[in-house]
Scaffold this active site. Structure first.
Site, PDB file in Angstrom:
ATOM      1  CG  HIS A   5      -2.561   6.394   4.769  1.00  0.00           C
ATOM      2  ND1 HIS A   5      -3.311   7.416   5.105  1.00  0.00           N
ATOM      3  CD2 HIS A   5      -1.951   5.769   5.748  1.00  0.00           C
ATOM      4  CE1 HIS A   5      -2.780   7.353   6.807  1.00  0.00           C
ATOM      5  NE2 HIS A   5      -1.963   6.443   6.832  1.00  0.00           N
ATOM      6  CD  GLU A  55       1.817   6.851   7.223  1.00  0.00           C
ATOM      7  OE1 GLU A  55       2.493   6.763   8.272  1.00  0.00           O
ATOM      8  OE2 GLU A  55       0.522   6.916   7.359  1.00  0.00           O
ATOM      9  CG  HIS A  73      -1.432  -8.861  -0.924  1.00  0.00           C
ATOM     10  ND1 HIS A  73      -1.919  -9.964  -0.250  1.00  0.00           N
ATOM     11  CD2 HIS A  73      -2.005  -8.202  -1.707  1.00  0.00           C
ATOM     12  CE1 HIS A  73      -3.270 -10.026  -1.031  1.00  0.00           C
ATOM     13  NE2 HIS A  73      -3.327  -9.107  -1.567  1.00  0.00           N
ATOM     14  CD  GLU A 116      -3.265  -9.950  -5.720  1.00  0.00           C
ATOM     15  OE1 GLU A 116      -3.892 -10.898  -6.139  1.00  0.00           O
ATOM     16  OE2 GLU A 116      -3.623  -9.251  -4.531  1.00  0.00           O
TER      17      GLU A 116
END
Length: 139
Positions: A5, A55, A73, A116
């Site tokens: 994550h 997360e 990003h 994005e």
């Protein structure tokens, strides 16, 4: 090694859940509230892709968060970038970098995290009003 994550620290949990879940369409997978440490961890993923998670870390005590752009990003592919951007814009999300090229757009979370959006597959043909829209703020 396996990707698990990406952690993003957020100040307003409800505003960020609205952005990531309602507007971007992510799904909450699990939540951990740690009373002793005074924080919550909320794990989100795109529907059908539960192995790639974001997360959201929310510290319960107020703190000043800044930047967001220095994080880099998050990126998600979407089946129709124009439809995704229209849905986000209709939900009150600013399209910072419109999909003028039918391929890429950027939006920002309530805490300034850059997200994005990429057209899955080949770029779509340029389409108005997106083709003529200027950038707004930082992306």
């Amino acid at each position: 090694m396996k990707y698990l994550h990406t952690m993003v620290r957020v100040s307003d949990l409800e505003a960020n859940l609205e952005f990531f879940c309602k507007h971007l369409g992510l799904v909450e997978q699990r939540r951990v509230d740690v009373e002793a440490g005074r924080f919550s961890l909320i794990f989100l993923s795109a529907p059908g892709d539960e192995s790639a998670q974001v997360e959201l870390t929310h510290n319960w005590d107020p703190e000043e968060l800044s930047g967001g752009r220095n994080f880099g990003h998050l990126a998600y592919s979407v089946p129709d970038i124009y439809a995704a951007c229209q849905r986000l814009q209709d939900g009150g999300v600013t399209i910072n970098r419109p999909p003028r090229d039918g391929h890429m757009a950027f939006v920002r979370s309530p805490d300034g995290i850059s997200v994005e959006l990429l057209q899955a597959g080949k770029p779509l043909p340029p389409k108005e009003p997106w083709a003529s829209m200027p950038n707004v703020g930082e992306w």
